[in-house]
Design a protein around this motif. Structure first.
Motif, mmCIF file in Angstrom:
data_model
loop_
_atom_site.group_PDB
_atom_site.id
_atom_site.type_symbol
_atom_site.label_atom_id
_atom_site.label_comp_id
_atom_site.label_asym_id
_atom_site.label_seq_id
_atom_site.Cartn_x
_atom_site.Cartn_y
_atom_site.Cartn_z
ATOM 1 N N GLY A 122 5.355 -9.895 -22.575
ATOM 2 C CA GLY A 122 4.080 -9.490 -22.024
ATOM 3 C C GLY A 122 4.089 -8.109 -21.394
ATOM 4 N N MET A 123 5.257 -7.512 -21.257
ATOM 5 C CA MET A 123 5.332 -6.170 -20.675
ATOM 6 C C MET A 123 5.101 -5.128 -21.757
ATOM 7 S SD MET A 123 9.403 -5.582 -20.141
ATOM 8 C CE MET A 123 9.312 -3.839 -20.016
ATOM 9 N N SER A 124 4.761 -3.952 -21.333
ATOM 10 C CA SER A 124 4.446 -2.884 -22.262
ATOM 11 C C SER A 124 5.688 -2.332 -22.944
ATOM 12 C CB SER A 124 3.740 -1.747 -21.522
ATOM 13 O OG SER A 124 3.559 -0.636 -22.375
ATOM 14 N N SER A 125 5.566 -2.063 -24.214
ATOM 15 C CA SER A 125 6.661 -1.411 -24.939
ATOM 16 C C SER A 125 6.845 0.023 -24.444
ATOM 17 C CB SER A 125 6.407 -1.438 -26.439
ATOM 18 O OG SER A 125 5.186 -0.797 -26.746
ATOM 19 N N LEU A 126 5.814 0.575 -23.791
ATOM 20 C CA LEU A 126 5.930 1.926 -23.232
ATOM 21 C C LEU A 126 6.986 1.966 -22.129
ATOM 22 C CD1 LEU A 126 2.156 2.886 -23.076
ATOM 23 C CD2 LEU A 126 3.869 3.734 -24.683
ATOM 24 N N ALA A 127 7.111 0.887 -21.365
ATOM 25 C CA ALA A 127 8.145 0.818 -20.327
ATOM 26 C C ALA A 127 9.530 0.736 -20.957
ATOM 27 C CB ALA A 127 7.903 -0.372 -19.411
ATOM 28 N N VAL A 128 9.641 0.042 -22.063
ATOM 29 C CA VAL A 128 10.925 -0.048 -22.765
ATOM 30 C C VAL A 128 11.328 1.330 -23.279
ATOM 31 C CG1 VAL A 128 12.133 -1.070 -24.735
ATOM 32 C CG2 VAL A 128 10.563 -2.472 -23.374
ATOM 33 N N ILE A 129 10.393 2.016 -23.900
ATOM 34 C CA ILE A 129 10.665 3.369 -24.406
ATOM 35 C C ILE A 129 11.047 4.289 -23.245
ATOM 36 C CG2 ILE A 129 9.614 5.398 -25.493
ATOM 37 C CD1 ILE A 129 7.885 3.330 -27.114
ATOM 38 N N GLN A 130 10.333 4.172 -22.149
ATOM 39 C CA GLN A 130 10.600 4.987 -20.961
ATOM 40 C C GLN A 130 12.051 4.834 -20.509
ATOM 41 O OE1 GLN A 130 8.069 3.813 -17.730
ATOM 42 N NE2 GLN A 130 8.939 5.267 -16.288
ATOM 43 N N TRP A 131 12.532 3.588 -20.484
ATOM 44 C CA TRP A 131 13.876 3.331 -19.961
ATOM 45 C C TRP A 131 14.980 3.495 -20.997
ATOM 46 C CZ3 TRP A 131 15.505 3.521 -15.198
ATOM 47 C CH2 TRP A 131 14.515 3.560 -14.221
ATOM 48 N N ILE A 132 14.615 3.839 -22.208
ATOM 49 C CA ILE A 132 15.612 4.227 -23.205
ATOM 50 C C ILE A 132 15.723 5.750 -23.264
ATOM 51 C CG2 ILE A 132 16.092 4.281 -25.692
ATOM 52 C CD1 ILE A 132 14.885 1.435 -25.825
ATOM 53 N N VAL A 133 14.599 6.432 -23.130
ATOM 54 C CA VAL A 133 14.566 7.893 -23.277
ATOM 55 C C VAL A 133 14.878 8.643 -21.981
ATOM 56 C CG1 VAL A 133 13.052 9.838 -23.841
ATOM 57 C CG2 VAL A 133 12.953 7.757 -25.209
#
Length: 156
Positions: A122-133
């Motif tokens: 349910g969390m945004s994939s934008l947060a995942v991308i943020q914490w990878i980049v």
């Protein structure tokens, strides 16, 4: 500048937090339209929310740094980050974010992510991308700032 201030500014933690806050603030601004709080009536409310999130991201970066520091028994690993340490640093931040974001979205219902949600979390994939980049970039910038730019020294 006093010697004490220089010592504080030369430490890894202020550099990591500074670059984490600044880069995450920019990223938060870019991704803000995808979150419900973006509908807040005033610009001040939006800025407060973005600042709160960016400050939290800076704290997460510090926690990641401290965990790596404890594991390798040195705070100065930031000056010589290996690919393994960079991966560990980034992975810890991603894991912390997954736990916090999943809790905030699914348990406490603090905010929702109407688009780009990661299935089952349910969390945004934008947060995942943020914490990878961002963590490797933050690490790079903090390191460069702490070491200075040797090329510039030769130009003087």
């Amino acid at each position: 500048m006093s010697k004490r201030i220089v010592q504080i500014l030369a430490a890894p933690e202020p550099n990591l937090f500074l670059f984490a806050f600044l880069l995450n603030f920019v990223y938060e601004v870019w991704q803000a339209p995808y979150y419900e709080f973006y509908g807040s009536p005033s610009l001040a409310d939006k800025i407060k929310d973005l600042t709160h999130c960016s400050f939290g991201d800076g704290v997460i970066i510090l926690v990641c740094s401290w965990v790596v520091s404890v594991l390798i028994r040195s705070r100065n690993w930031v000056l010589r980050p290996t690919p393994k340490l960079t991966f560990l640093f980034t992975s810890i931040g991603l894991l912390i974010t997954l736990v916090i974001e999943t809790y905030r979205v699914n348990v406490s219902k603090v905010y929702g992510v109407p688009v780009l949600a990661v299935p089952m979390l349910g969390m945004s994939s934008l947060a995942v991308i943020q914490w990878i980049v961002l963590p490797p970039l933050i690490l790079y910038l903090a390191r460069r700032h702490m070491l200075g730019y040797p090329e510039q020294q030769r130009l003087k």
